[in-house]
Design a protein around this motif. Structure first.
Motif, mmCIF file in Angstrom:
data_model
loop_
_atom_site.group_PDB
_atom_site.id
_atom_site.type_symbol
_atom_site.label_atom_id
_atom_site.label_comp_id
_atom_site.label_asym_id
_atom_site.label_seq_id
_atom_site.Cartn_x
_atom_site.Cartn_y
_atom_site.Cartn_z
ATOM 1 N N LYS A 96 -27.497 -2.249 27.147
ATOM 2 C CA LYS A 96 -27.529 -3.452 26.336
ATOM 3 C C LYS A 96 -26.195 -4.182 26.432
ATOM 4 N N ALA A 97 -26.235 -5.483 26.221
ATOM 5 C CA ALA A 97 -25.004 -6.278 26.329
ATOM 6 C C ALA A 97 -25.143 -7.540 25.485
ATOM 7 N N GLU A 98 -24.013 -8.188 25.270
ATOM 8 C CA GLU A 98 -23.995 -9.515 24.682
ATOM 9 C C GLU A 98 -23.053 -10.380 25.494
ATOM 10 N N LEU A 99 -23.580 -11.452 26.027
ATOM 11 C CA LEU A 99 -22.790 -12.410 26.790
ATOM 12 C C LEU A 99 -22.699 -13.695 25.993
ATOM 13 N N ALA A 143 -21.170 -4.320 25.856
ATOM 14 C CA ALA A 143 -21.698 -3.733 27.086
ATOM 15 C C ALA A 143 -21.727 -2.227 26.875
ATOM 16 N N TYR A 144 -22.905 -1.683 26.661
ATOM 17 C CA TYR A 144 -22.974 -0.263 26.323
ATOM 18 C C TYR A 144 -24.313 0.334 26.748
ATOM 19 N N MET A 145 -24.312 1.648 26.845
ATOM 20 C CA MET A 145 -25.532 2.383 27.131
ATOM 21 C C MET A 145 -25.996 3.108 25.872
ATOM 22 N N ARG A 158 -18.826 -0.652 24.795
ATOM 23 C CA ARG A 158 -18.407 -1.643 23.800
ATOM 24 C C ARG A 158 -19.615 -2.051 22.967
ATOM 25 N N HIS A 159 -19.585 -1.707 21.679
ATOM 26 C CA HIS A 159 -20.729 -1.960 20.818
ATOM 27 C C HIS A 159 -20.252 -2.351 19.425
ATOM 28 N N THR A 160 -21.158 -2.908 18.642
ATOM 29 C CA THR A 160 -20.823 -3.381 17.314
ATOM 30 C C THR A 160 -21.175 -2.331 16.268
ATOM 31 N N SER A 161 -20.757 -2.626 15.022
ATOM 32 C CA SER A 161 -20.989 -1.679 13.941
ATOM 33 C C SER A 161 -21.255 -2.436 12.643
ATOM 34 N N ASP A 162 -22.153 -1.880 11.833
ATOM 35 C CA ASP A 162 -22.482 -2.418 10.517
ATOM 36 C C ASP A 162 -22.283 -1.341 9.470
ATOM 37 N N TRP A 163 -21.903 -1.759 8.259
ATOM 38 C CA TRP A 163 -21.862 -0.826 7.142
ATOM 39 C C TRP A 163 -21.994 -1.592 5.840
ATOM 40 N N GLY A 164 -22.862 -1.084 4.967
ATOM 41 C CA GLY A 164 -22.988 -1.639 3.637
ATOM 42 C C GLY A 164 -23.405 -3.097 3.647
ATOM 43 N N LEU A 165 -22.682 -3.899 2.885
ATOM 44 C CA LEU A 165 -22.950 -5.328 2.780
ATOM 45 C C LEU A 165 -22.325 -6.127 3.917
ATOM 46 N N GLY A 166 -21.603 -5.458 4.792
ATOM 47 C CA GLY A 166 -20.944 -6.164 5.893
ATOM 48 C C GLY A 166 -19.624 -6.778 5.517
ATOM 49 N N ALA A 167 -19.033 -6.310 4.419
ATOM 50 C CA ALA A 167 -17.763 -6.881 3.979
ATOM 51 C C ALA A 167 -16.622 -6.557 4.932
ATOM 52 N N VAL A 168 -16.673 -5.412 5.589
ATOM 53 C CA VAL A 168 -15.634 -5.024 6.549
ATOM 54 C C VAL A 168 -16.248 -4.795 7.919
ATOM 55 N N SER A 182 -16.461 -4.796 16.532
ATOM 56 C CA SER A 182 -16.851 -4.012 17.703
ATOM 57 C C SER A 182 -15.766 -3.021 18.076
ATOM 58 N N ARG A 183 -16.143 -2.067 18.873
ATOM 59 C CA ARG A 183 -15.188 -1.051 19.327
ATOM 60 C C ARG A 183 -15.618 -0.533 20.697
ATOM 61 N N ASP A 184 -14.647 -0.051 21.463
ATOM 62 C CA ASP A 184 -14.886 0.586 22.754
ATOM 63 C C ASP A 184 -14.839 2.089 22.556
ATOM 64 N N GLY A 185 -15.977 2.746 22.671
ATOM 65 C CA GLY A 185 -15.975 4.181 22.438
ATOM 66 C C GLY A 185 -17.376 4.736 22.437
#
Length: 491
Positions: A96-99, A143-145, A158-168, A182-185
């Motif tokens: 998956k990716a985001e361009l 860009a991640y598998m 490289r992928h994104t992350s969500d938590w809770g209400l999205g405040a952080v 997002s983070r690389d890991g």
């Protein structure tokens, strides 16, 4: 935020060609968003004077936005664009990716001129010719598998992350979200009954880690209990980010010229508590992010402790299929100006509660070194009451927001300007009133993919914005309003 890495269009074209050649073996699911908006902000400086008095660019403590182009009105048009390919490799793996293009998943309309006299000396002769620059690049936001097993789903890259209400932690999945956390890991998503466990490890770039020369490591995990049958969810996210010693940074926290100095070791911890409960038609959600640890020598003195926190509370009551009432409340810590500790928290720029207040970085109106959408909720206690009406095609939201600053400048004391991230010695005392805002927004659902919308925000600006840090040269706060029209397509 991770710094966006650019790729040349020719490389993208090559990649697309290779993808099409193997399309028979790799099914591709395409999703994305494209939208265009036009925005007018009247009296964006929020003061009555019509000339530069004590602009923030020349006065570290002032809240006055520079006049810039000499017009009290800001008018701009922008677009947002993201393309999300999903390549199914086999039953146990996907890519998956985001361009996107430009900074903030888009850009300003009209900023792609190639007939500028400063570039080719033919500006007047070629004025009527419009071109699109072929040197523009695309941005890889993701860009991640994804690897699927019986015990967990593993996300690598490289992928994104969500938590809770999205405040952080906010993945930026809404149509008009300009940013994404997002983070690389690698992240493992483990589902056990009603529990979801997500441990992760990531490498963070120099901008996100405060450092110039050393990349930071981040390790953490989220534990969420989500019981749909009982309409309850609660969880805890804990993360730790650190830099090794020997890294350097530019000095941006003082009024002097930027210079490089040793930052030393950093060790920052994030603890984020989340709770949700539904009682029939009533829903409440709570998020409490806390940041603690050591930021290193961010003020080029001794080690600075960090102790930032926020309290975000959201409720809604569904009266019927058409009407919903909501009440939100929050408190986001500010910084007192101390050089031994840092208390301010800046929420994710996607998390906003008003159409005008907090939403725009108004320094960008007259200074191209800033981006208009790099604006964060910080240093505020606020309350919001809203009503939403929905029909088959329409949705309308009316809201009222009140806010005050938690930390302000006090004469004779070291203080902190939350707009430009600089400490200063206050020569005057600042009011804490941020003001009250009345909002009205609408969306018309043309069809399942297309929306046409608009918003209005009228801010009764508080005296907080009139502060100049000069008792002999004061401003008077003045009201401001913003009007926006937009259209978007999701596919």
């Amino acid at each position: 935020m991770l710094r966006k890495k650019l790729i040349n269009l020719s490389k993208v074209a090559t990649l697309a060609t290779l993808t099409m050649n193997s399309a028979h073996a790799l099914p591709i699911d395409w999703h994305g968003v494209f939208g265009v908006d036009t925005t007018l902000i009247n009296n964006y400086r929020r003061v009555k004077n019509t000339a530069d008095n004590k602009p923030i660019a020349n006065n570290a403590g002032s809240q006055e936005i520079g006049l810039g182009t000499g017009n009290e009105k800001a008018s701009f048009q922008s677009y947002i664009f993201r393309l999300n390919p999903h390549i199914i490799v086999n039953d146990s793996a996907s890519f998956k990716a985001e361009l996107t293009s430009g900074y903030g998943r888009g850009g300003r309309l009209g900023d792609d001129r190639t007939t500028d006299a400063t570039n080719d000396n033919f500006g007047n002769a070629l004025y009527v010719q419009n071109k699109s620059s072929s040197s523009k690049s695309l941005v890889i936001n993701q860009a991640y598998m994804e690897l699927y097993s019986d015990t967990a789903t593993y996300v690598i890259g490289r992928h994104t992350s969500d938590w809770g209400l999205g405040a952080v932690y906010n993945s930026g999945s809404d149509t008009w979200d300009r940013h994404a956390f997002s983070r690389d890991g690698i992240t493992a998503k483990i589902k056990i009954g009603n529990f979801l466990i997500e441990p992760y490890w990531a490498k963070i770039d120099s901008e996100a880690s405060l450092s110039r020369n050393t990349k930071a490591n981040e390790i953490g995990a989220g534990l969420l209990y989500d019981n749909v049958d009982r309409d309850i969810a609660f969880g805890l996210l804990y993360a730790k980010k650190n830099n090794k010693s020997g890294n350097t940074r530019a000095d941006t926290n003082t009024t002097g010229a930027a210079s490089a100095y040793s930052l030393g070791e950093t060790d920052v911890k994030v603890t984020d508590i989340y709770f949700k409960k539904i009682f029939g038609n009533f829903k409440l959600e709570l998020e409490v992010p806390i940041i603690s640890g050591e930021l290193g020598k961010v003020y080029n003195t001794g080690t600075t402790k960090v102790n930032s926190k926020s309290f975000i509370f959201e409720t809604e009551y569904k009266l019927n299929d058409s009407w919903t009432l909501a009440f939100d409340f929050g408190s986001i810590s500010g910084h007192s100006g101390s050089t031994t500790s840092y208390e301010a928290m800046y929420l994710n720029p996607n998390y906003q509660v008003a159409n005008l207040l907090f939403r725009y970085n108004l320094q960008a109106v007259g200074n191209t070194n800033y981006n208009i959408y790099d604006s964060y909720m910080t240093n505020a206690t606020y309350a919001k009451i809203a009503g939403e009406y929905k029909s088959d095609k329409w949705s309308w939201v009316a809201a009222m927001i009140w806010a005050k600053a938690n930390e302000t400048a006090k004469a004779g004391q070291s203080s902190y300007n939350h707009t430009n991230n600089k400490t200063f010695t206050a020569a005057d005392t600042q009011a804490d009133d941020l003001g009250m805002e009345i909002d009205l927004s609408f969306d018309y659902h043309w069809n399942n993919a297309v929306k046409v919308g608009g918003s209005l925000g009228y801010l009764f600006a508080g005296d907080y914005f009139a502060f100049t840090n000069d008792p002999t040269s004061k401003n008077t706060a003045d009201n401001s309003f913003a009007l926006q029209l937009n259209s978007s397509i999701e596919f």
